[in-house]
Design a protein around this motif. Structure first.
Motif, short mmCIF file in Angstrom:
data_model
loop_
_atom_site.label_atom_id
_atom_site.label_comp_id
_atom_site.label_asym_id
_atom_site.label_seq_id
_atom_site.Cartn_x
_atom_site.Cartn_y
_atom_site.Cartn_z
N GLY A 37 35.61 -11.32 -15.73
CA GLY A 37 35.50 -12.52 -14.91
C GLY A 37 35.03 -13.74 -15.68
N THR A 38 35.78 -14.83 -15.56
CA THR A 38 35.38 -16.14 -16.07
C THR A 38 35.64 -17.16 -14.97
OG1 THR A 38 37.56 -16.46 -17.07
CG2 THR A 38 35.84 -15.55 -18.49
N THR A 39 35.29 -18.42 -15.24
CA THR A 39 35.44 -19.46 -14.22
C THR A 39 36.90 -19.61 -13.81
OG1 THR A 39 33.57 -20.62 -15.22
CG2 THR A 39 34.94 -21.87 -13.68
N PRO A 40 37.18 -19.61 -12.51
CA PRO A 40 38.57 -19.73 -12.03
C PRO A 40 39.03 -21.19 -12.05
CG PRO A 40 37.09 -19.62 -10.16
CD PRO A 40 36.23 -19.44 -11.39
N ARG A 61 31.36 -18.97 -15.67
CA ARG A 61 31.29 -18.31 -16.97
C ARG A 61 32.37 -18.91 -17.85
NH1 ARG A 61 32.69 -12.02 -18.33
NH2 ARG A 61 31.74 -11.91 -20.41
N PRO A 62 32.01 -19.72 -18.83
CA PRO A 62 32.99 -20.49 -19.57
C PRO A 62 33.87 -19.69 -20.53
CG PRO A 62 30.82 -20.81 -20.52
CD PRO A 62 30.64 -20.01 -19.28
N ARG A 63 33.49 -18.44 -20.80
CA ARG A 63 34.25 -17.60 -21.72
C ARG A 63 33.83 -16.15 -21.53
NH1 ARG A 63 30.29 -15.99 -24.99
NH2 ARG A 63 28.66 -17.47 -25.61
N GLY A 64 34.61 -15.25 -22.12
CA GLY A 64 34.22 -13.84 -22.13
C GLY A 64 33.22 -13.57 -23.23
N GLY A 65 32.95 -12.30 -23.45
CA GLY A 65 31.99 -11.94 -24.49
C GLY A 65 30.58 -11.86 -23.95
N ASN A 66 29.63 -12.36 -24.75
CA ASN A 66 28.22 -12.24 -24.34
C ASN A 66 27.82 -13.34 -23.37
OD1 ASN A 66 27.50 -14.61 -25.84
ND2 ASN A 66 27.38 -13.39 -27.70
N PHE A 67 26.52 -13.38 -23.05
CA PHE A 67 26.00 -14.34 -22.08
C PHE A 67 24.95 -15.25 -22.70
CE2 PHE A 67 27.29 -10.41 -19.98
CZ PHE A 67 28.25 -10.89 -19.10
N VAL A 68 25.05 -15.42 -24.02
CA VAL A 68 24.19 -16.35 -24.75
C VAL A 68 25.01 -17.61 -24.98
CG1 VAL A 68 22.84 -16.74 -26.84
CG2 VAL A 68 22.98 -14.44 -25.86
N TYR A 69 24.63 -18.70 -24.32
CA TYR A 69 25.45 -19.90 -24.33
C TYR A 69 24.81 -21.05 -25.08
CZ TYR A 69 27.82 -17.38 -20.58
OH TYR A 69 28.48 -16.43 -19.84
N THR A 70 25.65 -21.82 -25.75
CA THR A 70 25.19 -23.00 -26.47
C THR A 70 24.92 -24.13 -25.48
OG1 THR A 70 27.41 -23.93 -26.74
CG2 THR A 70 26.65 -22.36 -28.42
N ALA A 71 24.29 -25.20 -25.97
CA ALA A 71 24.02 -26.36 -25.12
C ALA A 71 25.33 -26.95 -24.58
CB ALA A 71 23.25 -27.42 -25.91
N ARG A 72 26.37 -26.95 -25.40
CA ARG A 72 27.66 -27.47 -24.95
C ARG A 72 28.27 -26.61 -23.86
NH1 ARG A 72 29.81 -28.66 -31.09
NH2 ARG A 72 28.71 -30.65 -31.42
N GLU A 73 28.13 -25.31 -24.01
CA GLU A 73 28.66 -24.41 -22.97
C GLU A 73 27.89 -24.56 -21.66
OE1 GLU A 73 30.58 -20.66 -25.41
OE2 GLU A 73 28.38 -20.82 -25.35
N ILE A 74 26.59 -24.73 -21.75
CA ILE A 74 25.79 -24.97 -20.54
C ILE A 74 26.23 -26.27 -19.86
CG2 ILE A 74 23.48 -25.51 -19.66
CD1 ILE A 74 23.87 -22.55 -20.24
N GLU A 75 26.56 -27.28 -20.66
CA GLU A 75 27.04 -28.53 -20.08
C GLU A 75 28.34 -28.31 -19.30
OE1 GLU A 75 27.08 -32.38 -18.90
OE2 GLU A 75 25.46 -31.38 -20.02
N VAL A 76 29.21 -27.47 -19.84
CA VAL A 76 30.44 -27.13 -19.12
C VAL A 76 30.11 -26.43 -17.81
CG1 VAL A 76 32.51 -25.67 -19.16
CG2 VAL A 76 31.87 -26.99 -21.19
N MET A 77 29.18 -25.50 -17.83
CA MET A 77 28.80 -24.75 -16.63
C MET A 77 28.19 -25.67 -15.58
SD MET A 77 27.28 -21.41 -18.66
CE MET A 77 27.00 -20.30 -17.28
N VAL A 78 27.35 -26.58 -16.01
CA VAL A 78 26.75 -27.55 -15.09
C VAL A 78 27.85 -28.38 -14.42
CG1 VAL A 78 25.35 -29.65 -14.94
CG2 VAL A 78 24.51 -27.68 -16.23
N ARG A 79 28.79 -28.86 -15.22
CA ARG A 79 29.88 -29.68 -14.67
C ARG A 79 30.76 -28.87 -13.73
NH1 ARG A 79 31.30 -34.56 -17.52
NH2 ARG A 79 29.76 -35.04 -19.14
#
Length: 245
Positions: A37-40, A61-79
């Motif tokens: 599952g990732t973001t639809p 969830r911006p990508r598969g794999g682990n659940f350790v996200y960078t600041a940029r990935e968190i920004e995507v999740m917030v948006r």
């Protein structure tokens, strides 16, 4: 008859419509079955929200794999949360870990703040944390509404003992929602020992695609000949199990 809610993850618009039609109580809307599952897409969400009337929780969830996200990935999740919130999402599903496996309180808090008063589920990243009891308390302190978990194992069957302990420890502070290989027979095993409120089950069946032509020398998809759909018989079995406890 127990008042237990059945949530199903869905990975396509057709599966989502079938789940609603066959009696699922809530959808966890995702993309990418092979990654868990990732973001639809927003278009899929808008289509479903305009035509079905059961709650839709959106996987963030911006990508598969682990659940350790960078600041940029968190920004995507917030948006993403902000966008789906504006379109009427009923809830969200996400989880963030530190590199040492513990729940990332700061990053989770930021996502929860964006979600506002919407119901939020900490997903099975929980099962990847080094201390389930500590993670339980961390997630409760953050204000999540539920945890989706298989008890730290691959399936509910394997993690049953841990699941029972987690539900007992959680009491009424948070919902522990068993998920990961959930079967109708698990309902009796769980409900006879602890107060079970919700259960997460794929209720899936694999169907063959309807295309006539395929270039067999071309590999574009991991599973080009099959799709994941919803099996009405499994939903019926869960509902029967609910009626018997």
């Amino acid at each position: 008859m127990a008042n237990i809610l059945l949530e199903a993850p869905v990975f396509s618009v057709e599966a989502a419509f079938h789940a609603a039609e066959f009696g699922v109580d809530r959808l966890e809307l995702c993309s990418d079955f092979t990654e868990g599952g990732t973001t639809p897409s927003l278009g899929m969400f808008q289509t479903l929200k305009s035509q079905i009337d059961i709650p839709i929780f959106v996987m963030i969830r911006p990508r598969g794999g682990n659940f350790v996200y960078t600041a940029r990935e968190i920004e995507v999740m917030v948006r993403d949360i902000k966008i789906f919130l504006s379109e009427g999402a009923d809830g969200f599903v996400f989880g963030v870990q530190k590199t040492n496996g513990e729940v990332d309180l700061e990053k989770c808090s930021r996502l929860l703040n964006m979600a506002g008063d919407k119901s939020c589920t900490f997903h099975r990243a929980f099962d990847n944390t080094p201390n389930l009891e500590k993670s339980l308390e961390d997630i409760i302190s953050l204000g999540f509404h539920r945890i989706l978990t298989s008890g730290g194992h691959n399936t509910v069957s394997e993690g049953m003992a841990n699941l029972l302990q987690l539900i007992e420890k959680a009491q009424d502070r948070i919902i522990i929602m068993p998920g990961g290989g959930s079967k109708p027979e698990h309902v009796h095993s769980l409900f006879q020992k602890v107060p079970l409120q919700e259960i997460h089950a794929s209720c899936k069946k694999i169907i063959t695609t309807t295309e006539v032509y395929r270039n067999e020398s071309l590999q574009i998809s991991a599973n080009p000949k099959t799709q994941v759909d919803i099996d009405p018989e499994i939903i019926k079995q869960f509902k029967t199990a609910f009626n018997r406890v």
